[in-house]
Design a protein around this motif. Sequence first.
Motif, PDB file in Angstrom:
ATOM      1  N   PRO A  89      -1.698  34.284 -55.355  1.00  0.00           N
ATOM      2  CA  PRO A  89      -1.472  33.050 -54.581  1.00  0.00           C
ATOM      3  C   PRO A  89      -0.042  32.541 -54.666  1.00  0.00           C
ATOM      4  O   PRO A  89       0.517  32.070 -53.668  1.00  0.00           O
ATOM      5  CB  PRO A  89      -2.465  32.057 -55.213  1.00  0.00           C
ATOM      6  N   LEU A  90       0.560  32.637 -55.847  1.00  0.00           N
ATOM      7  CA  LEU A  90       1.944  32.190 -55.993  1.00  0.00           C
ATOM      8  C   LEU A  90       2.884  33.079 -55.184  1.00  0.00           C
ATOM      9  O   LEU A  90       3.823  32.584 -54.553  1.00  0.00           O
ATOM     10  CB  LEU A  90       2.344  32.215 -57.469  1.00  0.00           C
TER      11      LEU A  90
ATOM     12  N   VAL B  51       1.777  41.166 -51.168  1.00  0.00           N
ATOM     13  CA  VAL B  51       0.741  41.487 -52.159  1.00  0.00           C
ATOM     14  C   VAL B  51       1.070  42.793 -52.863  1.00  0.00           C
ATOM     15  O   VAL B  51       0.993  42.895 -54.102  1.00  0.00           O
ATOM     16  CB  VAL B  51      -0.646  41.563 -51.482  1.00  0.00           C
TER      17      VAL B  51
ATOM     18  N   LEU C  51       0.710  26.366 -54.568  1.00  0.00           N
ATOM     19  CA  LEU C  51       0.017  26.733 -53.336  1.00  0.00           C
ATOM     20  C   LEU C  51      -0.460  25.490 -52.597  1.00  0.00           C
ATOM     21  O   LEU C  51      -0.341  25.400 -51.366  1.00  0.00           O
ATOM     22  CB  LEU C  51      -1.168  27.646 -53.660  1.00  0.00           C
TER      23      LEU C  51
ATOM     24  N   LEU D 121      -1.402  27.318 -58.752  1.00  0.00           N
ATOM     25  CA  LEU D 121      -2.292  26.744 -57.745  1.00  0.00           C
ATOM     26  C   LEU D 121      -1.731  25.440 -57.182  1.00  0.00           C
ATOM     27  O   LEU D 121      -1.907  25.138 -55.994  1.00  0.00           O
ATOM     28  CB  LEU D 121      -3.683  26.513 -58.340  1.00  0.00           C
TER      29      LEU D 121
ATOM     30  N   ILE E  56       3.365  31.801 -46.766  1.00  0.00           N
ATOM     31  CA  ILE E  56       2.584  30.764 -46.090  1.00  0.00           C
ATOM     32  C   ILE E  56       3.496  29.644 -45.603  1.00  0.00           C
ATOM     33  O   ILE E  56       3.370  29.175 -44.462  1.00  0.00           O
ATOM     34  CB  ILE E  56       1.502  30.217 -47.036  1.00  0.00           C
TER      35      ILE E  56
ATOM     36  N   LEU F 142       2.180  34.618 -52.468  1.00  0.00           N
ATOM     37  CA  LEU F 142       1.958  34.364 -51.048  1.00  0.00           C
ATOM     38  C   LEU F 142       2.451  32.994 -50.606  1.00  0.00           C
ATOM     39  O   LEU F 142       2.542  32.729 -49.402  1.00  0.00           O
ATOM     40  CB  LEU F 142       0.464  34.501 -50.719  1.00  0.00           C
ATOM     41  N   ALA F 143       2.755  32.117 -51.558  1.00  0.00           N
ATOM     42  CA  ALA F 143       3.119  30.740 -51.220  1.00  0.00           C
ATOM     43  C   ALA F 143       4.319  30.687 -50.275  1.00  0.00           C
ATOM     44  O   ALA F 143       4.324  29.932 -49.292  1.00  0.00           O
ATOM     45  CB  ALA F 143       3.400  29.950 -52.495  1.00  0.00           C
TER      46      ALA F 143
ATOM     47  N   ALA G 234       1.988  39.313 -45.409  1.00  0.00           N
ATOM     48  CA  ALA G 234       1.105  39.053 -46.546  1.00  0.00           C
ATOM     49  C   ALA G 234       0.808  40.339 -47.311  1.00  0.00           C
ATOM     50  O   ALA G 234       0.852  40.362 -48.549  1.00  0.00           O
ATOM     51  CB  ALA G 234      -0.185  38.411 -46.063  1.00  0.00           C
TER      52      ALA G 234
ATOM     53  N   ARG H  98      -4.511  36.690 -60.255  1.00  0.00           N
ATOM     54  CA  ARG H  98      -4.177  35.267 -60.294  1.00  0.00           C
ATOM     55  C   ARG H  98      -2.728  34.989 -59.928  1.00  0.00           C
ATOM     56  O   ARG H  98      -2.365  33.840 -59.630  1.00  0.00           O
ATOM     57  CB  ARG H  98      -4.462  34.704 -61.692  1.00  0.00           C
ATOM     58  N   THR H  99      -1.880  36.021 -59.941  1.00  0.00           N
ATOM     59  CA  THR H  99      -0.482  35.821 -59.562  1.00  0.00           C
ATOM     60  C   THR H  99      -0.274  35.914 -58.050  1.00  0.00           C
ATOM     61  O   THR H  99       0.791  35.535 -57.553  1.00  0.00           O
ATOM     62  CB  THR H  99       0.430  36.864 -60.240  1.00  0.00           C
TER      63      THR H  99
END
Length: 298
Positions: free
Chosen positions: A15-16, A47, A286, A283, A22, A18-19, A43, A12-13
């Motif tokens: 996406p943050l 990760v 993101l 989220l 992105i 990768l923000a 990416a 769950r961490t």
Amino acid sequence: MTKSWIAAARPRTLPLALASIILGSFLAFANQHFSWQIAVLAALTTVFLQILSNFANDYGDAVSGKDTELRVGPRRAVATGDITKEAMLRGIILMAVLSLLCGIGLLVVAFYKVEPKIFWFFFVLGLLSIAAAIGYTNGKRPYGYAGFGDVAVLIFFGWVGVLGTYFLYTLSFNPLLLLPATSVGLFATGVLNINNIRDIETDTLTGKRSIPARLGLPLAIRYHWGLLITGMACAVAYSFLTDATWSGYLYILAFPLVVLNGRAVANHKRPIELNARLGQLALTTLLFVVLFGLAQVL
């Protein structure tokens, strides 16, 4: 055992983490620069670095005794015995090696036609990222226990992540991009702050001097509002200074969720309630990044 490793990696961490990659990619694309090779390698490197940080945090908190039975956050693998200290240490080494290899591949792809000095500058920056991921809760003086985690998050999840990614594509630096990079960094710092507000009592008992532990709950909540409001203001300032059209403010659609997070943190009654707010702000960050990126290319 596989479930324990997945849980320790804390998906769950991601996406943050990768923000910022992105957003940097969106900004480069808007400037007519993009490469799928750079995007994928950036990416993957991010990760692996985030999983490294999660493994190291799990290990460090267990070894130092900061994880106790009073903890209200997600289950920790080493402290609960799901994964041994020796096994987690091997996992940390593996993630560090994978981060380094992917990072070198990324730099080779991005900089093979430019001066070696740029390559080595980013190589050192990558080593510092690995050291920061491990040093948060490990070593003789973990900076996370001294309250400097917020600064590290702002630097690596904001400035380095966004501006570094943008440079990988464009080989250029735009000072104005510090504004959206700061927005992402401050929102990410907000996620850490929620985590520390949730653990304020146990951190105080175990000697972990996070910002909330130093400030106390009322000021920590004000600090949280400051992170969120400043993050929103930086984004608006960027759009204003770049003479954006109405579509350039598309990201404002995410702001009600940011405000909702601030209100929920301010009004929480029990620490366990903040677990949901962690994921919600991650989220929301993101979503903000995607909307901000789309606003640049429309």
